[in-house]
Design a protein around this motif. Sequence first.
Motif, PDB file in Angstrom:
ATOM      1  N   SER A  71      35.807  59.452  35.726  1.00  0.00           N
ATOM      2  CA  SER A  71      36.343  59.210  34.385  1.00  0.00           C
ATOM      3  C   SER A  71      36.874  57.789  34.296  1.00  0.00           C
ATOM      4  CB  SER A  71      37.449  60.215  34.033  1.00  0.00           C
ATOM      5  OG  SER A  71      38.595  59.990  34.822  1.00  0.00           O
ATOM      6  N   ASP A  72      37.064  57.330  33.054  1.00  0.00           N
ATOM      7  CA  ASP A  72      37.628  56.001  32.829  1.00  0.00           C
ATOM      8  C   ASP A  72      39.112  56.001  33.169  1.00  0.00           C
ATOM      9  OD1 ASP A  72      35.206  54.966  31.868  1.00  0.00           O
ATOM     10  OD2 ASP A  72      35.619  55.708  29.850  1.00  0.00           O
ATOM     11  N   VAL A  73      39.633  54.804  33.429  1.00  0.00           N
ATOM     12  CA  VAL A  73      41.077  54.655  33.594  1.00  0.00           C
ATOM     13  C   VAL A  73      41.607  53.843  32.411  1.00  0.00           C
ATOM     14  CG1 VAL A  73      41.030  54.786  36.110  1.00  0.00           C
ATOM     15  CG2 VAL A  73      40.860  52.553  35.002  1.00  0.00           C
ATOM     16  N   PRO A  74      42.835  54.100  31.989  1.00  0.00           N
ATOM     17  CA  PRO A  74      43.411  53.283  30.910  1.00  0.00           C
ATOM     18  C   PRO A  74      43.690  51.877  31.438  1.00  0.00           C
ATOM     19  CG  PRO A  74      45.067  54.764  31.813  1.00  0.00           C
ATOM     20  CD  PRO A  74      43.773  55.134  32.474  1.00  0.00           C
ATOM     21  N   MET A  75      43.442  50.866  30.624  1.00  0.00           N
ATOM     22  CA  MET A  75      43.637  49.503  31.093  1.00  0.00           C
ATOM     23  C   MET A  75      45.086  49.054  30.924  1.00  0.00           C
ATOM     24  SD  MET A  75      41.415  47.784  32.745  1.00  0.00           S
ATOM     25  CE  MET A  75      41.137  49.244  33.728  1.00  0.00           C
ATOM     26  N   THR A  76      45.981  49.735  31.651  1.00  0.00           N
ATOM     27  CA  THR A  76      47.392  49.356  31.703  1.00  0.00           C
ATOM     28  C   THR A  76      47.531  48.147  32.620  1.00  0.00           C
ATOM     29  OG1 THR A  76      47.781  50.800  33.595  1.00  0.00           O
ATOM     30  CG2 THR A  76      48.082  51.771  31.396  1.00  0.00           C
ATOM     31  N   TRP A  77      48.726  47.574  32.690  1.00  0.00           N
ATOM     32  CA  TRP A  77      48.939  46.412  33.568  1.00  0.00           C
ATOM     33  C   TRP A  77      48.637  46.776  35.016  1.00  0.00           C
ATOM     34  CZ3 TRP A  77      52.224  46.577  37.660  1.00  0.00           C
ATOM     35  CH2 TRP A  77      53.181  47.598  37.665  1.00  0.00           C
ATOM     36  N   PHE A  78      48.970  48.022  35.421  1.00  0.00           N
ATOM     37  CA  PHE A  78      48.719  48.426  36.810  1.00  0.00           C
ATOM     38  C   PHE A  78      47.231  48.431  37.128  1.00  0.00           C
ATOM     39  CE2 PHE A  78      47.552  51.814  39.784  1.00  0.00           C
ATOM     40  CZ  PHE A  78      48.198  51.357  40.929  1.00  0.00           C
ATOM     41  N   PHE A  79      46.419  49.010  36.220  1.00  0.00           N
ATOM     42  CA  PHE A  79      44.981  49.087  36.484  1.00  0.00           C
ATOM     43  C   PHE A  79      44.303  47.730  36.327  1.00  0.00           C
ATOM     44  CE2 PHE A  79      45.651  53.710  35.740  1.00  0.00           C
ATOM     45  CZ  PHE A  79      45.209  54.129  36.978  1.00  0.00           C
ATOM     46  N   ARG A  80      44.860  46.861  35.471  1.00  0.00           N
ATOM     47  CA  ARG A  80      44.341  45.500  35.402  1.00  0.00           C
ATOM     48  C   ARG A  80      44.571  44.769  36.714  1.00  0.00           C
ATOM     49  NH1 ARG A  80      42.945  44.149  30.189  1.00  0.00           N
ATOM     50  NH2 ARG A  80      43.832  45.521  28.611  1.00  0.00           N
ATOM     51  N   TYR A  81      45.770  44.948  37.294  1.00  0.00           N
ATOM     52  CA  TYR A  81      46.069  44.349  38.599  1.00  0.00           C
ATOM     53  C   TYR A  81      45.148  44.937  39.671  1.00  0.00           C
ATOM     54  CZ  TYR A  81      48.198  43.957  43.172  1.00  0.00           C
ATOM     55  OH  TYR A  81      48.382  43.754  44.510  1.00  0.00           O
ATOM     56  N   LYS A  82      44.962  46.246  39.635  1.00  0.00           N
ATOM     57  CA  LYS A  82      44.127  46.893  40.643  1.00  0.00           C
ATOM     58  C   LYS A  82      42.680  46.407  40.548  1.00  0.00           C
ATOM     59  CE  LYS A  82      43.359  50.996  43.189  1.00  0.00           C
ATOM     60  NZ  LYS A  82      43.905  52.272  43.610  1.00  0.00           N
ATOM     61  N   ARG A  83      42.183  46.252  39.302  1.00  0.00           N
ATOM     62  CA  ARG A  83      40.823  45.742  39.123  1.00  0.00           C
ATOM     63  C   ARG A  83      40.698  44.333  39.691  1.00  0.00           C
ATOM     64  NH1 ARG A  83      38.536  45.188  33.115  1.00  0.00           N
ATOM     65  NH2 ARG A  83      40.277  43.737  33.087  1.00  0.00           N
ATOM     66  N   TRP A  84      41.695  43.481  39.448  1.00  0.00           N
ATOM     67  CA  TRP A  84      41.696  42.125  39.996  1.00  0.00           C
ATOM     68  C   TRP A  84      41.686  42.159  41.525  1.00  0.00           C
ATOM     69  CZ3 TRP A  84      45.446  40.018  43.178  1.00  0.00           C
ATOM     70  CH2 TRP A  84      45.284  38.667  43.488  1.00  0.00           C
ATOM     71  N   TYR A  85      42.535  43.026  42.088  1.00  0.00           N
ATOM     72  CA  TYR A  85      42.635  43.140  43.546  1.00  0.00           C
ATOM     73  C   TYR A  85      41.321  43.622  44.156  1.00  0.00           C
ATOM     74  CZ  TYR A  85      44.024  45.040  48.072  1.00  0.00           C
ATOM     75  OH  TYR A  85      44.083  45.344  49.405  1.00  0.00           O
ATOM     76  N   LEU A  86      40.705  44.641  43.540  1.00  0.00           N
ATOM     77  CA  LEU A  86      39.450  45.172  44.082  1.00  0.00           C
ATOM     78  C   LEU A  86      38.318  44.152  43.970  1.00  0.00           C
ATOM     79  CD1 LEU A  86      39.615  48.871  42.847  1.00  0.00           C
ATOM     80  CD2 LEU A  86      39.911  48.035  45.183  1.00  0.00           C
ATOM     81  N   ARG A  87      38.321  43.369  42.901  1.00  0.00           N
ATOM     82  CA  ARG A  87      37.313  42.305  42.787  1.00  0.00           C
ATOM     83  C   ARG A  87      37.523  41.252  43.866  1.00  0.00           C
ATOM     84  NH1 ARG A  87      37.049  41.764  36.208  1.00  0.00           N
ATOM     85  NH2 ARG A  87      35.561  43.447  35.902  1.00  0.00           N
ATOM     86  N   LEU A  88      38.776  40.955  44.166  1.00  0.00           N
ATOM     87  CA  LEU A  88      39.068  40.010  45.246  1.00  0.00           C
ATOM     88  C   LEU A  88      38.542  40.554  46.573  1.00  0.00           C
ATOM     89  CD1 LEU A  88      40.483  37.429  46.289  1.00  0.00           C
ATOM     90  CD2 LEU A  88      42.576  38.814  46.515  1.00  0.00           C
ATOM     91  N   MET A  89      38.761  41.854  46.819  1.00  0.00           N
ATOM     92  CA  MET A  89      38.262  42.477  48.053  1.00  0.00           C
ATOM     93  C   MET A  89      36.737  42.389  48.134  1.00  0.00           C
ATOM     94  SD  MET A  89      40.790  43.526  49.895  1.00  0.00           S
ATOM     95  CE  MET A  89      41.535  42.001  49.347  1.00  0.00           C
ATOM     96  N   LEU A  90      36.058  42.699  47.020  1.00  0.00           N
ATOM     97  CA  LEU A  90      34.599  42.625  46.996  1.00  0.00           C
ATOM     98  C   LEU A  90      34.118  41.192  47.220  1.00  0.00           C
ATOM     99  CD1 LEU A  90      33.742  45.045  44.061  1.00  0.00           C
ATOM    100  CD2 LEU A  90      33.143  45.351  46.464  1.00  0.00           C
ATOM    101  N   ARG A  91      34.858  40.254  46.656  1.00  0.00           N
ATOM    102  CA  ARG A  91      34.495  38.847  46.835  1.00  0.00           C
ATOM    103  C   ARG A  91      34.582  38.442  48.307  1.00  0.00           C
ATOM    104  NH1 ARG A  91      36.690  33.985  42.980  1.00  0.00           N
ATOM    105  NH2 ARG A  91      35.766  32.275  44.105  1.00  0.00           N
TER     106      ARG A  91
END
Length: 195
Positions: free
Chosen positions: A130-150
């Motif tokens: 399912s989708d996640v709401p784009m709260t500040w926490f999930f925005r931070y998590k998305r940034w962090y996971l993209r950094l990990m993938l990078r």
Amino acid sequence: MNTGLLMLWGYWDSIYQRCTRLRYVEKGNNIFRIVLLRYRGEPLITSDQRIINPGDLIVKLHIHNYYYATLCKGIKNDLRLALLLRRHIMLSLPKLAAYLERLERREEIKGIVGTTMLHKGVEPLGFSISDVPMTWFFRYKRWYLRLMLRIIHPEGKRRVQSWKQEMPLKRVYMSKDQLLGRYGSTIQSPTGEGL
């Protein structure tokens, strides 16, 4: 990823592990780390029609990124990276089920829940998405996971930029009953009693 960066990450991961409540399912031999907590979010309906409600006790799944990075070292092909991750998830799920079966609070646990951008192909393994709401926490998590993938991916920045639209952050989850039914060691007889 170069060896020096991987070594530094290893030191950081060791510190991070000590500072969090994350537990290893099986250190050095499982792609998951977990934490037991109360679920906060919208009600989730699993593929076997169980409901995980806010306040329910869950096992929160975390991909052990450093461990995965060590497995990926030297691999440059996208398909091989994806197959490697899928293989280790498949090997790790039975060990996760066994771990859950040994927990003191196992009767209270409603399911397993994780948040990831690496969600393609997990539904045949028993997960719902399912989708996640784009709260500040999930925005931070998305940034962090993209950094990990990078860091993990051999083509780094270019690959993550190309994934922005096709790899959104998603919640993946499965009921405890389904996890234990598919991957657990306890086999139920037709009467419902353990053999």
